[in-house]
Write an enzyme that holds these catalytic residues in place. Structure first.
Site, PDB file in Angstrom:
ATOM      1  N   GLY A 239       0.555  -1.085  -0.024  1.00  0.00           N
ATOM      2  CA  GLY A 239       0.001   0.027  -0.082  1.00  0.00           C
ATOM      3  C   GLY A 239       0.862   1.257   0.051  1.00  0.00           C
ATOM      4  N   GLU A 275       3.712  -6.807   1.647  1.00  0.00           N
ATOM      5  CA  GLU A 275       3.410  -7.151   0.431  1.00  0.00           C
ATOM      6  C   GLU A 275       3.339  -6.022  -0.531  1.00  0.00           C
ATOM      7  OE1 GLU A 275      -0.609  -8.391   1.179  1.00  0.00           O
ATOM      8  OE2 GLU A 275      -0.026 -10.273   2.280  1.00  0.00           O
ATOM      9  N   PRO A 276       4.469  -5.388  -0.904  1.00  0.00           N
ATOM     10  CA  PRO A 276       4.408  -4.211  -1.809  1.00  0.00           C
ATOM     11  C   PRO A 276       4.410  -4.473  -3.209  1.00  0.00           C
ATOM     12  CG  PRO A 276       6.887  -4.626  -0.960  1.00  0.00           C
ATOM     13  CD  PRO A 276       5.854  -5.748  -0.332  1.00  0.00           C
ATOM     14  N   ARG A 278       3.017  -1.544  -5.828  1.00  0.00           N
ATOM     15  CA  ARG A 278       3.012  -0.529  -6.706  1.00  0.00           C
ATOM     16  C   ARG A 278       4.464   0.299  -6.459  1.00  0.00           C
ATOM     17  NH1 ARG A 278      -1.464   2.807  -7.773  1.00  0.00           N
ATOM     18  NH2 ARG A 278      -2.537   1.744  -6.131  1.00  0.00           N
ATOM     19  N   TYR A 318      -9.696   5.373 -12.220  1.00  0.00           N
ATOM     20  CA  TYR A 318      -9.520   6.208 -11.139  1.00  0.00           C
ATOM     21  C   TYR A 318      -9.296   7.780 -10.915  1.00  0.00           C
ATOM     22  CZ  TYR A 318      -8.062   1.235  -9.938  1.00  0.00           C
ATOM     23  OH  TYR A 318      -7.945  -0.088 -10.292  1.00  0.00           O
ATOM     24  N   CYS A 346     -13.683   4.234 -28.838  1.00  0.00           N
ATOM     25  CA  CYS A 346     -15.084   5.111 -28.845  1.00  0.00           C
ATOM     26  C   CYS A 346     -15.710   5.054 -27.611  1.00  0.00           C
ATOM     27  CB  CYS A 346     -15.834   4.245 -29.955  1.00  0.00           C
ATOM     28  SG  CYS A 346     -15.238   4.020 -31.408  1.00  0.00           S
ATOM     29  N   GLU A 347     -15.201   5.932 -26.788  1.00  0.00           N
ATOM     30  CA  GLU A 347     -15.757   6.362 -25.352  1.00  0.00           C
ATOM     31  C   GLU A 347     -15.464   7.437 -24.971  1.00  0.00           C
ATOM     32  OE1 GLU A 347     -16.289   3.637 -22.259  1.00  0.00           O
ATOM     33  OE2 GLU A 347     -16.101   1.789 -23.267  1.00  0.00           O
ATOM     34  N   TYR A 375      -0.190  -1.816 -12.328  1.00  0.00           N
ATOM     35  CA  TYR A 375      -1.282  -1.747 -12.723  1.00  0.00           C
ATOM     36  C   TYR A 375      -1.679  -1.231 -13.779  1.00  0.00           C
ATOM     37  CZ  TYR A 375      -1.380  -2.634  -7.672  1.00  0.00           C
ATOM     38  OH  TYR A 375      -1.200  -3.574  -6.316  1.00  0.00           O
TER      39      TYR A 375
HETATM   40  N1  LLP Z   1      -1.786  -6.904  -0.659  1.00  0.00           N
HETATM   41  C1  LLP Z   1      -2.973  -6.845  -0.892  1.00  0.00           C
HETATM   42  C2  LLP Z   1      -3.907  -7.917   0.009  1.00  0.00           C
HETATM   43  C3  LLP Z   1      -3.555  -6.105  -1.842  1.00  0.00           C
HETATM   44  O1  LLP Z   1      -5.012  -6.271  -1.787  1.00  0.00           O
HETATM   45  C4  LLP Z   1      -2.761  -5.525  -2.615  1.00  0.00           C
HETATM   46  C5  LLP Z   1      -3.353  -4.342  -3.629  1.00  0.00           C
HETATM   47  C6  LLP Z   1      -1.421  -5.284  -2.317  1.00  0.00           C
HETATM   48  C7  LLP Z   1      -0.966  -6.075  -1.239  1.00  0.00           C
HETATM   49  C8  LLP Z   1      -0.373  -4.426  -3.033  1.00  0.00           C
HETATM   50  O2  LLP Z   1      -0.662  -2.888  -2.758  1.00  0.00           O
HETATM   51  P1  LLP Z   1       0.312  -1.865  -3.395  1.00  0.00           P
HETATM   52  O3  LLP Z   1       1.476  -2.037  -2.592  1.00  0.00           O
HETATM   53  O4  LLP Z   1       0.684  -2.377  -4.822  1.00  0.00           O
HETATM   54  O5  LLP Z   1      -0.399  -0.643  -3.041  1.00  0.00           O
HETATM   55  N2  LLP Z   1      -5.563  -1.243  -9.607  1.00  0.00           N
HETATM   56  C9  LLP Z   1      -5.344  -0.249  -8.531  1.00  0.00           C
HETATM   57  C10 LLP Z   1      -4.678  -0.705  -7.298  1.00  0.00           C
HETATM   58  C11 LLP Z   1      -5.249  -1.657  -6.447  1.00  0.00           C
HETATM   59  C12 LLP Z   1      -4.453  -2.664  -5.461  1.00  0.00           C
HETATM   60  C13 LLP Z   1      -5.250  -3.750  -4.988  1.00  0.00           C
HETATM   61  N3  LLP Z   1      -4.594  -4.477  -3.958  1.00  0.00           N
HETATM   62  C14 LLP Z   1      -4.568   1.037  -9.064  1.00  0.00           C
HETATM   63  O6  LLP Z   1      -4.299   0.977 -10.350  1.00  0.00           O
HETATM   64  O7  LLP Z   1      -4.481   1.995  -8.280  1.00  0.00           O
END
Ligand code: LLP
Length: 429
Positions: A239, A275-276, A278, A318, A346-347, A375
């Site tokens: 996150g 669990e990184p 992004r 988003y 076409c949107e 993503y």
């Molecule tokens: N762990 C779990 C349980 C998750 O649901 C997620 C992301 C992560 C780890 C990784 O989170 P991060 O470090 O990447 O923030 N498609 C959206 C983002 C959806 C995230 C879903 N879960 C976007 O493009 O912003």
């Protein structure tokens, strides 16, 4: 910091001119930098050191085998949410014991597949899922190592569509119910309780919500231990946000995030899992596109490019911002004019930027969307029958196509016309 910089007036991916990749691969395409992936992974390692830890890369952010393998080579585990991601992590060389299986809707088939290879941890999100996992494990004569993902009811203060830590979200066991669910888990012969998990959302740009969530995890851990539950692992989720707008944004650094973790849960002596997704891959990737037209509208100018919302859906989904830069460096002090950057779909939602001040971009010019490594490719589709966007990986002065663009023949061959439909040229009359 990333490795997409101008050199001699031309944007490079590490040591490779982006224009050279475009000439070889055609546009649009995604391009990731190995050096940036490595740097971002090492930032987390340094942030958590010397605590015993496991960095499980969230495969959903960028699931290309070459990207996962690059991280696996550095010692990364994997956070997966489906059998497809399980197969990808294994194929990329992630050791099964370093795999964490998350997600609210694991099917019995997926549980079986994960137990067969011996994944290190299931993050269970409900009492119902716990019963199902126990049954599958017993039928196989094994025990499933689990954490319960708790929902701490903390507002992560991020986009509503990527918030997961509030009580109205579908994720995790409600905090107050957690001790009871743990007690049930302890009595199940197919379940081995190993820890507590939490994940409150994505693209967090403030540490305060993390702090609130981790304090709740610490409180629960103490309570569970006093009830006799073994808690030896804390999985703190992913996150941490990244700067999408280079000029305006300065999200917290991994080092400060690590310090917060150590301050809130470090004294519990548990192994720490994060669990990184992004932060590791986001700024390690760009999307490169070519301009087709500059179109004068009634009250604005449109730059129409050959990438579209099917290739990068984040702005449409988003309202997200991606910095846009030309591949040929603009002259210092070059004029900037507001334009709408749009795709050919076409949107009306096929818009990447509205009234963005950009240097003059002409037809055939290459442009780059920055921060597209997370993503981006994974959420792409073939909407409008546009071939799935290919992916490139750069390392130093080398680059390789790590997922090829499908040919139109390959795309058409995936469909099947039943005999009973027949063909127009065979139809009577
Ligand atoms: N762990 C779990 C349980 C998750 O649901 C997620 C992301 C992560 C780890 C990784 O989170 P991060 O470090 O990447 O923030 N498609 C959206 C983002 C959806 C995230 C879903 N879960 C976007 O493009 O912003």
């Amino acid at each position: 910091m990333d490795h997409f910089l101008y050199r001699n007036g031309a944007l490079h991916a590490e040591d490779v001119p982006v224009a050279d990749i475009a000439a070889a691969a055609g546009t649009p395409f995604y391009c990731s930098s190995t050096a940036t992936l490595e740097r971002h992974f090492s930032l987390f390692e340094e942030a958590l050191s010397p605590a015993q830890n496991l960095i499980c890369y969230a495969v959903k952010a960028n699931a290309n085998l070459a990207v996962i393998a690059t991280l696996a080579r550095l010692g990364a585990g994997a956070d997966i949410v489906s059998e497809g991601e399980l197969r990808r992590a294994l194929a990329a060389g992630v050791a099964p014991e370093k795999i964490v299986f998350a997600g609210v809707g694991k099917t019995p088939e997926e549980m079986r597949a994960a137990l067969e290879v011996g994944v290190g941890q299931f993050n269970v999100e409900s009492g119902e899922e716990l019963e199902a996992l126990n049954a599958v494990a017993l039928s196989m004569g094994v025990r499933a190592p689990i954490t319960l993902r708790v929902n701490p009811d903390v507002d992560p203060k991020t986009h509503a569509k990527i918030s997961t830590g509030k009580s109205e979200n579908k994720f995790g066991v409600p905090f107050d119910q957690a001790p009871n669910v743990y007690a049930r888990a302890m009595a199940m012969p197919g379940i081995e309780v190993i820890g507590v998990a939490v994940h409150i959302g994505s693209q967090l740009t403030d540490l305060a919500p993390f702090e609130a969530a981790f304090e709740r995890v610490a409180e629960l851990t103490r309570r569970l231990r006093s009830d006799g539950v073994t808690i030896r692992r804390l999985d703190l989720g992913g996150g941490l946000g990244i700067p999408y707008q280079r000029v305006n944004e300065a999200p917290p650094l991994p080092f400060d995030y690590g310090a917060l973790i150590k301050r809130t849960v470090g004294d519990l002596g548990a192994e720490l899992v994060i669990e990184p997704g992004r932060l590791i891959v986001g700024n390690a990737g760009i999307l490169v596109a070519k301009t087709i037209y500059r179109k004068q509208g009634a009250d604005r100018e449109f730059v129409i490019i050959d990438a579209a919302m099917n290739d990068l859906i984040r702005p449409a989904m988003y309202d997200s911002w991606h910095d846009i830069v030309p591949v040929v460096e603009p002259e210092a002090g070059a004029a900037r004019l507001p334009v709408d950057v749009v795709g050919p779909i076409c949107e009306s939602s096929d818009v990447f930027a509205v009234q963005r001040d950009l240097p003059l971009i002409r037809p055939d010019d290459l442009i780059v969307f920055r921060s597209a490594g997370a993503y981006g490719a994974v959420m792409s589709s073939e909407y409008n029958s546009r071939p799935l966007v290919p992916e490139i990986l750069v390392s130093g002065d080398r680059f390789e196509i790590i997922r090829a663009r499908p040919t139109f023949d390959e795309m058409l061959k995936r469909d099947h016309i039943p005999d009973w439909v027949g063909r127009v040229d065979e139809a009577d009359g």
